[in-house]
Write a protein that holds these residues in place. Structure first.
Motif, mmCIF file in Angstrom:
data_model
loop_
_atom_site.group_PDB
_atom_site.id
_atom_site.type_symbol
_atom_site.label_atom_id
_atom_site.label_comp_id
_atom_site.label_asym_id
_atom_site.label_seq_id
_atom_site.Cartn_x
_atom_site.Cartn_y
_atom_site.Cartn_z
ATOM 1 N N ARG A 57 4.178 -11.650 -43.447
ATOM 2 C CA ARG A 57 4.541 -10.542 -42.549
ATOM 3 C C ARG A 57 5.168 -9.410 -43.345
ATOM 4 O O ARG A 57 5.830 -9.634 -44.354
ATOM 5 N N THR A 58 4.976 -8.160 -42.911
ATOM 6 C CA THR A 58 5.580 -7.007 -43.574
ATOM 7 C C THR A 58 7.031 -6.854 -43.138
ATOM 8 O O THR A 58 7.332 -6.846 -41.939
ATOM 9 N N LEU A 59 7.920 -6.728 -44.101
ATOM 10 C CA LEU A 59 9.336 -6.552 -43.789
ATOM 11 C C LEU A 59 9.604 -5.136 -43.274
ATOM 12 O O LEU A 59 9.029 -4.169 -43.777
ATOM 13 N N HIS A 82 12.622 -11.533 -37.940
ATOM 14 C CA HIS A 82 12.818 -12.837 -38.560
ATOM 15 C C HIS A 82 12.587 -12.740 -40.069
ATOM 16 O O HIS A 82 11.504 -12.350 -40.517
ATOM 17 N N GLU A 83 13.605 -13.095 -40.843
ATOM 18 C CA GLU A 83 13.513 -13.065 -42.301
ATOM 19 C C GLU A 83 14.632 -13.919 -42.885
ATOM 20 O O GLU A 83 15.482 -14.439 -42.163
ATOM 21 N N LYS A 109 24.685 -17.672 -24.855
ATOM 22 C CA LYS A 109 23.529 -18.490 -25.189
ATOM 23 C C LYS A 109 22.594 -17.717 -26.116
ATOM 24 O O LYS A 109 22.720 -16.506 -26.291
ATOM 25 N N GLY A 110 21.648 -18.437 -26.699
ATOM 26 C CA GLY A 110 20.638 -17.787 -27.511
ATOM 27 C C GLY A 110 21.039 -17.508 -28.940
ATOM 28 O O GLY A 110 20.376 -16.730 -29.626
ATOM 29 N N TYR A 111 22.127 -18.115 -29.422
ATOM 30 C CA TYR A 111 22.543 -17.913 -30.810
ATOM 31 C C TYR A 111 21.570 -18.626 -31.742
ATOM 32 O O TYR A 111 21.157 -19.750 -31.482
ATOM 33 N N ASN A 112 21.251 -17.976 -32.866
ATOM 34 C CA ASN A 112 20.289 -18.586 -33.769
ATOM 35 C C ASN A 112 20.416 -18.004 -35.172
ATOM 36 O O ASN A 112 20.434 -16.786 -35.357
ATOM 37 N N SER A 113 20.532 -18.879 -36.149
ATOM 38 C CA SER A 113 20.500 -18.505 -37.560
ATOM 39 C C SER A 113 20.303 -19.801 -38.335
ATOM 40 O O SER A 113 20.014 -20.850 -37.744
ATOM 41 N N GLY A 114 20.456 -19.750 -39.638
ATOM 42 C CA GLY A 114 20.295 -20.964 -40.421
ATOM 43 C C GLY A 114 20.688 -20.754 -41.866
ATOM 44 O O GLY A 114 20.817 -19.619 -42.337
ATOM 45 N N VAL A 115 20.876 -21.864 -42.554
ATOM 46 C CA VAL A 115 21.195 -21.859 -43.983
ATOM 47 C C VAL A 115 20.123 -22.683 -44.686
ATOM 48 O O VAL A 115 19.899 -23.846 -44.335
ATOM 49 N N PHE A 116 19.456 -22.073 -45.659
ATOM 50 C CA PHE A 116 18.359 -22.729 -46.361
ATOM 51 C C PHE A 116 18.796 -23.258 -47.722
ATOM 52 O O PHE A 116 19.629 -22.643 -48.403
ATOM 53 N N VAL A 117 18.196 -24.372 -48.137
ATOM 54 C CA VAL A 117 18.293 -24.857 -49.512
ATOM 55 C C VAL A 117 16.934 -25.423 -49.916
ATOM 56 O O VAL A 117 16.140 -25.804 -49.065
ATOM 57 N N ARG A 118 16.670 -25.446 -51.204
ATOM 58 C CA ARG A 118 15.452 -26.042 -51.762
ATOM 59 C C ARG A 118 14.158 -25.401 -51.236
ATOM 60 O O ARG A 118 13.102 -26.018 -51.274
ATOM 61 N N ASN A 119 14.226 -24.179 -50.696
ATOM 62 C CA ASN A 119 13.000 -23.492 -50.288
ATOM 63 C C ASN A 119 12.146 -23.176 -51.504
ATOM 64 O O ASN A 119 12.682 -22.959 -52.610
ATOM 65 N N ALA A 208 17.962 -14.693 -40.810
ATOM 66 C CA ALA A 208 18.143 -13.711 -39.745
ATOM 67 C C ALA A 208 17.157 -14.042 -38.642
ATOM 68 O O ALA A 208 15.945 -14.070 -38.884
ATOM 69 N N GLU A 209 17.669 -14.313 -37.436
ATOM 70 C CA GLU A 209 16.768 -14.669 -36.341
ATOM 71 C C GLU A 209 17.315 -14.181 -35.005
ATOM 72 O O GLU A 209 17.392 -14.918 -34.028
ATOM 73 N N GLY A 210 17.729 -12.911 -34.990
ATOM 74 C CA GLY A 210 18.078 -12.290 -33.726
ATOM 75 C C GLY A 210 19.535 -12.359 -33.315
ATOM 76 O O GLY A 210 19.899 -11.843 -32.250
ATOM 77 N N SER A 211 20.394 -12.972 -34.135
ATOM 78 C CA SER A 211 21.819 -13.066 -33.805
ATOM 79 C C SER A 211 22.652 -12.378 -34.881
ATOM 80 O O SER A 211 22.349 -12.486 -36.074
ATOM 81 N N ARG A 212 23.695 -11.677 -34.448
ATOM 82 C CA ARG A 212 24.614 -11.103 -35.429
ATOM 83 C C ARG A 212 25.503 -12.214 -35.957
ATOM 84 O O ARG A 212 26.095 -12.982 -35.190
#
Length: 224
Positions: A57-59, A82-83, A109-119, A208-212
Motif C-alpha cells: 500500500r502507498t503511505l 494502517h502502518e 471502545k475501539g482502541y487498537n494498536s500493537g507492538v511488533f517484534v521479529r517482523n 498505527a491502527e486508528g487510535s491515538r
C-alpha cells in the motif's frame, strides 16, 4: 606570524556538517541498568521508518508520528491509516521494554494498536503484542502469508492474566525473544507465551491502527 582567526560562523557550520555526517550512536539507558540501550527517537525520527500495512500500500505523505521533546514521548495521532514504525536495527534474542498510553475517547471502545517484534523488513510476516483498552486482552499474534488460514493468536482463554489498565493510564510491555519463544509481561505480570516463532531475527516496531497512542521509555537489551 599570527594565524588568522576562524570566524565563529564558519566553526558553527563545520560543527553542523560534522553532526549530520556522524554515524548513529545508540545512547545507553540510565545508570543502574547495565546492558540496556535507549531507543527512543528524537524529533527527526532518525533510525525509525514508516512501513505500510499491507506493505504494497502507498503511505500517506503526511506522517502521523511525532515526538514531544520536553516529555520525550513518541506520539501516534492515529489519523493516517494502517502502518507501523520500524526500528532500524535487526535483532535476534533480546528484551524489549516499552510503556504506552491510549488516549481515552468518548464511548471507551475501539482502541487498537500493537507492538511488533521479529517482523521481516516489510512486515509481511509479523509477530505482535496486541494493544487495546482494559478487558480487551493482550496476547501475541502472528501472520505468515506462506501459511494458509486466518491470522493466528494465542487465545484470550489461554492467557495467564489480563492486568491491563484503562485507556488514559500508562501500561508497560516487557517482551522477551529468545530462540523460538516469545513471552509478554503486561505491567509486570506474564500474560502470554508463544513458542512457535519462525523468525529468529527481525525488526521491532509500533503499530498505527486508528487510535491515538503515546509511547515512552523504550529500551532494548541484547541477549547473548
Amino acid at each position: 606570524m599570527k594565524s588568522a582567526a576562524i570566524p565563529i560562523s564558519v566553526i558553527i557550520v563545520l560543527f553542523l556538517i560534522g553532526m549530520a555526517m556522524a554515524p548513529l550512536v545508540e545512547s545507553k539507558a540510565a545508570p543502574g541498568t547495565p546492558g540496556w540501550i535507549d531507543i527512543m527517537p528524537g524529533p527527526s525520527l532518525r533510525n525509525w521508518t514508516r512501513v505500510a500495512i499491507p506493505p504494497d500500500r502507498t503511505l500517506p505523505q503526511k506522517s502521523q508520528w511525532s515526538v514531544d521533546a520536553p516529555t520525550h514521548t513518541l506520539i501516534c495521532a492515529g489519523d493516517g491509516g494502517h502502518e507501523w514504525l520500524r526500528y532500524g536495527r535487526e535483532l535476534g534474542d533480546f528484551l524489549f521494554h516499552v510503556e504506552w498510553r491510549l488516549t481515552r475517547h468518548e464511548g471507551g471502545k475501539g482502541y487498537n494498536s500493537g507492538v511488533f517484534v521479529r517482523n521481516n523488513e516489510d512486515g509481511s510476516i509479523w509477530y505482535q503484542a496486541q494493544v487495546g483498552s482494559a478487558g480487551g486482552g493482550y496476547w501475541f499474534g502472528y501472520d505468515d502469508p506462506a501459511v494458509k488460514g486466518p491470522i493466528s493468536f494465542n487465545l484470550k482463554s489461554q492467557m495467564t492474566a489480563n492486568p491491563v489498565k484503562q485507556a488514559g493510564e500508562w501500561n508497560t510491555f516487557d517482551i522477551r525473544c529468545q530462540g523460538s519463544k516469545i513471552s509478554l509481561k503486561v505491567n509486570g505480570t506474564t500474560s502470554s507465551e508463544f513458542e512457535a516463532c519462525k523468525n529468529l531475527k527481525g525488526y521491532l516496531g509500533l503499530e498505527a491502527e486508528g487510535s491515538r497512542i503515546e509511547f515512552r521509555n523504550m529500551r532494548i537489551k541484547v541477549l547473548k
